[in-house]
Motif scaffolding. Structure first.
Motif, PDB file in Angstrom:
ATOM      1  N   ASN A 147       0.834  -1.206   0.000  1.00 30.29           N
ATOM      2  CA  ASN A 147       0.000   0.000   0.000  1.00 30.29           C
ATOM      3  C   ASN A 147       0.867   1.253   0.000  1.00 30.29           C
ATOM      4  O   ASN A 147       0.596   2.210  -0.732  1.00 30.29           O
ATOM      5  CB  ASN A 147      -0.898   0.040   1.247  1.00 30.29           C
ATOM      6  N   GLN A 150       2.408   1.777  -3.340  1.00 29.04           N
ATOM      7  CA  GLN A 150       1.430   2.249  -4.319  1.00 29.04           C
ATOM      8  C   GLN A 150       1.100   3.721  -4.112  1.00 29.04           C
ATOM      9  O   GLN A 150       0.734   4.422  -5.061  1.00 29.04           O
ATOM     10  CB  GLN A 150       0.164   1.388  -4.247  1.00 29.04           C
ATOM     11  N   ARG A 196      -8.085   2.561  -5.843  1.00 28.01           N
ATOM     12  CA  ARG A 196      -7.327   2.121  -7.006  1.00 28.01           C
ATOM     13  C   ARG A 196      -8.199   1.277  -7.925  1.00 28.01           C
ATOM     14  O   ARG A 196      -8.995   0.467  -7.453  1.00 28.01           O
ATOM     15  CB  ARG A 196      -6.098   1.319  -6.564  1.00 28.01           C
ATOM     16  N   GLY A 203      -7.332  -5.478   1.439  1.00 25.61           N
ATOM     17  CA  GLY A 203      -6.025  -5.506   2.094  1.00 25.61           C
ATOM     18  C   GLY A 203      -6.095  -5.047   3.546  1.00 25.61           C
ATOM     19  O   GLY A 203      -5.712  -5.793   4.465  1.00 25.61           O
TER      20      GLY A 203
HETATM   21 MG   LIG Z   1      -3.818  -2.844  -0.455  1.00 27.59          MG
END
Ligand SMILES: [Mg+2]
Ligand SMILES: Nc1ncnc2c1ncn2[C@@H]1O[C@H](COP(=O)(O)OP(=O)(O)OP(=O)(O)O)[C@@H](O)[C@H]1O
Length: 239
Positions: A147, A150, A196, A203
């Protein structure tokens, strides 16, 4: 890890909502493919000739590609859901969080490097023994690393800290990424919340479920444009 009937009811409602879009896209595209193929078939039989039918086949193939993509998406949604409601019991053993974190940093470093993410570490210099399921905890930490990565699409710094606070082991993972807007912050642990396009939004809810099954807590702190920090606190095993 148990899930109550009420939560399961809510989850299946949300699951149904998640699969609605890919399903209707598959349905529409299948109908279009059929129409394209029917038109191509009669073009082939009639005067219009091969040119028309060739075009029809090309268009049909493009739609089949969309259908394939949506099918993969459906598969991912289902797999994520099954993983989330996984009822497997935690395999609790003595785990040294200090060791686990330095293992995770070694494991993750090459990937961080390839995404221009620089890792800084401030690790507690003694062991932090918790009763934990090592595999599950590693999954949580990796989720937080990814995460963070990202959120730092142009690279940045990942600060990994461990500490001891009284009878708790503290793990803090901070990034210098996009941050999270205050109105979005309360949603990030919700099942299926994702900003996203390809995100499953499972997650963080999974991470929280695992941490709470360890009688621990996970919290977040974020400033848009500056970065985000996740803190996990786990009870240290009684001597
Ligand atoms: Mg995630
Ligand atoms: N470190 C972070 N910085 C900025 N935003 C974050 C960070 N971690 C999580 N988020 C926000 O919280 C959302 C939910 O995160 P979560 O891990 O649950 O799902 P996801 O990453 O979108 O999808 P998945 O983990 O299934 O691939 C993200 O889409 C993002 O908007």
């Amino acid at each position: 890890m148990k899930i109550g009937v009420e939560e399961l009811g809510r989850l299946t409602g949300e699951l149904a909502h998640e699969i609605k879009n890919p399903l209707s896209s598959i349905k529409i595209n299948l109908k279009l493919v059929r129409e394209e193929l029917e038109a191509a078939k009669s073009a082939q039989a009639g005067q219009a000739g091969r040119g028309q039918s060739g075009l029809g086949f090309t268009r049909a193939l493009r739609k089949i590609a969309v259908i394939e993509k949506e099918t993969v998406r459906l598969e991912q949604i289902l797999e994520g859901f099954l993983r989330y409601i996984d009822r497997t019991e935690l395999q609790l053993v003595d785990v040294d969080i200090s060791l686990l974190m330095s293992d995770m940093i070694d494991f993750y470093s090459p990937l961080a490097g390839s995404h221009s993410v620089i890792i800084r570490q401030q690790l507690y210099d003694k062991s932090l023994i918790c009763k934990a399921d090592e595999g599950m905890l590693k999954q949580v930490i990796l989720n937080l690393f990814i995460n963070a990565q990202q959120a730092m699409s142009d690279g940045g710094e990942l600060l990994i800290r461990t500490a001891r606070e009284k009878r708790e082991a503290v793990i803090q993972i901070s990034d210098t990424g996009s941050g999270i807007a205050p109105d979005k912050l309360p949603k990030i642990f919700d099942v299926y919340y994702s900003s996203r396009l390809q995100g499953s939004g499972l997650g963080l809810p999974t991470a929280r479920k695992i941490v709470e099954a360890h009688k621990g807590r996970i919290s977040v702190d974020s400033e848009p444009g500056k970065g985000t920090s996740f803190t996990i606190k786990l009870p240290i095993r009684k001597p």
